[in-house]
Design an enzyme around this catalytic site. Structure first.
Site, PDB file in Angstrom:
ATOM      1  N   ASN A   1       0.857  -1.185   0.000  1.00  0.00           N
ATOM      2  CA  ASN A   1       0.000   0.000   0.000  1.00  0.00           C
ATOM      3  C   ASN A   1       0.897   1.240   0.000  1.00  0.00           C
ATOM      4  O   ASN A   1       1.504   1.567   1.007  1.00  0.00           O
ATOM      5  CB  ASN A   1      -0.890  -0.025   1.257  1.00  0.00           C
ATOM      6  CG  ASN A   1      -1.730   1.233   1.388  1.00  0.00           C
ATOM      7  OD1 ASN A   1      -1.854   2.020   0.451  1.00  0.00           O
ATOM      8  ND2 ASN A   1      -2.328   1.422   2.562  1.00  0.00           N
ATOM      9  N   PHE A   2       0.970   1.897  -1.149  1.00  0.00           N
ATOM     10  CA  PHE A   2       1.868   3.062  -1.265  1.00  0.00           C
ATOM     11  C   PHE A   2       1.317   4.295  -0.551  1.00  0.00           C
ATOM     12  O   PHE A   2       2.043   5.256  -0.340  1.00  0.00           O
ATOM     13  CB  PHE A   2       2.074   3.434  -2.746  1.00  0.00           C
ATOM     14  CG  PHE A   2       2.974   2.496  -3.519  1.00  0.00           C
ATOM     15  CD1 PHE A   2       3.514   1.366  -2.943  1.00  0.00           C
ATOM     16  CD2 PHE A   2       3.287   2.773  -4.849  1.00  0.00           C
ATOM     17  CE1 PHE A   2       4.348   0.510  -3.667  1.00  0.00           C
ATOM     18  CE2 PHE A   2       4.128   1.937  -5.581  1.00  0.00           C
ATOM     19  CZ  PHE A   2       4.648   0.802  -4.994  1.00  0.00           C
TER      20      PHE A   2
ATOM     21  N   GLU B   1      -6.672   4.800   7.987  1.00  0.00           N
ATOM     22  CA  GLU B   1      -6.390   6.212   7.652  1.00  0.00           C
ATOM     23  C   GLU B   1      -7.604   6.862   7.010  1.00  0.00           C
ATOM     24  O   GLU B   1      -7.857   8.049   7.208  1.00  0.00           O
ATOM     25  CB  GLU B   1      -5.148   6.300   6.753  1.00  0.00           C
ATOM     26  CG  GLU B   1      -3.878   6.086   7.581  1.00  0.00           C
ATOM     27  CD  GLU B   1      -2.695   5.557   6.805  1.00  0.00           C
ATOM     28  OE1 GLU B   1      -2.734   5.536   5.562  1.00  0.00           O
ATOM     29  OE2 GLU B   1      -1.724   5.127   7.457  1.00  0.00           O
TER      30      GLU B   1
ATOM     31  N   HIS C   1      -9.575   1.162   5.237  1.00  0.00           N
ATOM     32  CA  HIS C   1      -8.276   1.407   5.867  1.00  0.00           C
ATOM     33  C   HIS C   1      -8.433   2.425   6.997  1.00  0.00           C
ATOM     34  O   HIS C   1      -9.196   3.384   6.872  1.00  0.00           O
ATOM     35  CB  HIS C   1      -7.266   1.918   4.825  1.00  0.00           C
ATOM     36  CG  HIS C   1      -5.857   1.901   5.334  1.00  0.00           C
ATOM     37  ND1 HIS C   1      -5.375   2.870   6.178  1.00  0.00           N
ATOM     38  CD2 HIS C   1      -4.854   1.012   5.164  1.00  0.00           C
ATOM     39  CE1 HIS C   1      -4.122   2.584   6.491  1.00  0.00           C
ATOM     40  NE2 HIS C   1      -3.786   1.448   5.886  1.00  0.00           N
TER      41      HIS C   1
ATOM     42  N   SER D   1       3.573  -2.286  10.480  1.00  0.00           N
ATOM     43  CA  SER D   1       5.023  -2.344  10.645  1.00  0.00           C
ATOM     44  C   SER D   1       5.637  -3.694  10.272  1.00  0.00           C
ATOM     45  O   SER D   1       6.626  -4.128  10.879  1.00  0.00           O
ATOM     46  CB  SER D   1       5.428  -1.932  12.064  1.00  0.00           C
ATOM     47  OG  SER D   1       5.056  -0.581  12.298  1.00  0.00           O
TER      48      SER D   1
ATOM     49  N   GLU E   1      -5.334  -4.797  10.884  1.00  0.00           N
ATOM     50  CA  GLU E   1      -4.259  -3.822  11.019  1.00  0.00           C
ATOM     51  C   GLU E   1      -4.454  -2.982  12.280  1.00  0.00           C
ATOM     52  O   GLU E   1      -5.188  -1.980  12.254  1.00  0.00           O
ATOM     53  CB  GLU E   1      -4.269  -2.870   9.821  1.00  0.00           C
ATOM     54  CG  GLU E   1      -4.079  -3.531   8.491  1.00  0.00           C
ATOM     55  CD  GLU E   1      -3.518  -2.561   7.480  1.00  0.00           C
ATOM     56  OE1 GLU E   1      -2.373  -2.748   7.077  1.00  0.00           O
ATOM     57  OE2 GLU E   1      -4.209  -1.587   7.137  1.00  0.00           O
TER      58      GLU E   1
HETATM   59  C1  PEP Z   1      -0.818   0.141   6.325  1.00  0.00           C
HETATM   60  O1  PEP Z   1      -1.089   1.321   6.509  1.00  0.00           O
HETATM   61  O2  PEP Z   1      -1.593  -0.574   5.653  1.00  0.00           O
HETATM   62  C2  PEP Z   1       0.405  -0.390   6.913  1.00  0.00           C
HETATM   63  C3  PEP Z   1       0.440  -1.650   7.210  1.00  0.00           C
HETATM   64  O3  PEP Z   1       1.425   0.501   7.127  1.00  0.00           O
HETATM   65  P1  PEP Z   1       2.890   0.166   7.747  1.00  0.00           P
HETATM   66  O4  PEP Z   1       3.377  -1.078   7.100  1.00  0.00           O
HETATM   67  O5  PEP Z   1       3.707   1.375   7.406  1.00  0.00           O
HETATM   68  O6  PEP Z   1       2.687   0.000   9.222  1.00  0.00           O
END
Ligand code: PEP
Length: 229
Positions: free
Chosen positions: A6-7, A90, A88, A193, A157
């Protein structure tokens, strides 16, 4: 295993093309059963070719219309995009997407046969309350969602693990995945992460069917290390 990149709001059209060229070469060595997804920003959607699936990070639940700043089905169809991320954290937290909006989006893209990676996750204060509260919170994020949809992939997540460098522990992931799988029998990804240094441990946890990766996916070398781990 599923490996999804996921960019977010990173990479340009040019750098996405370069990334995909570099990744394609590495993916020649990937295990044939592993599946790779890439979610570039919408300005970088294109008809890429390779051993991966390109998906949209977001879209408005309509074919086209007066929705300033959004893209819809018509814009995705132009590039044969049939995969989308929905829910998501965010978008829920920063862009104010309520469960009702998320569910409406889910229904629309389900009706149009999209493969949906549906994200759920709890904030830190819920995690600190304990496992039962976490599961209750997560299951509430399935309200209005058809969990029997055949093209559904779920991504767990934890919000406190996203972009913080602090992944959930093996025990937290396994307990949560086990509990979720009792209710939703779909492929279940972990996100938060995940990186080359912890990928082997994460994908070896029972109940983990893959990973959704943000930060560590931005570099093709780093992401391919994870896919080839
Ligand atoms: C994400 O936002 O989907 C995610 C997993 O981010 P990160 O790997 O940077 O924690």
């Amino acid at each position: 295993m599923i490996f999804a990149a996921n960019f977010k709001m990173n990479h340009t059209r040019k750098s996405t093309h370069e990334y995909i060229e570099a990744l394609n070469e590495k993916l020649l060595a990937k295990h044939p059963d592993d599946k790779v997804y890439i979610f570039p920003p919408s300005t970088a959607l294109d008809g890429y070719e390779g051993n991966f699936t390109i998906g949209a990070q977001n879209a408005y639940p309509a074919k086209n219309g007066a929705y300033t700043g959004e893209i819809g089905l018509e814009q995705l169809e132009e590039f044969d995009i049939g995969t989308i991320l929905i829910g998501h954290s965010e978008r829920r937290e920063l862009l104010g997407e309520s469960q009702e909006k998320v569910a409406r989006k889910f229904s629309f893209f389900k009706e149009h046969g999209f493969e949906i990676i549906y994200c759920i996750g709890e904030p830190l204060h819920i995690r600190e309350e304990g496992d039962e509260e976490v599961i209750e919170y997560l299951l509430a994020q399935f309200e209005g969602i058809d969990t029997s949809y055949e093209k559904l992939i779920v991504a767990y997540e934890p919000i406190w693990a996203i972009g913080t460098g602090r992944s959930a522990t093996t025990e937290e992931i396994s307990t949560t995945h086990e509990a979720l799988k009792r209710t939703v029998q779909k492929p279940l990804l972990y996100g938060g992460s995940a990186k080359p240094a912890n990928i082997k441990e994460i994908i070896s946890i029972r109940g983990v069917d893959g990973v959704l990766v943000g930060s560590a996916s931005l570099d093709a070398e780093s992401f391919s290390k994870m896919v080839l781990s």
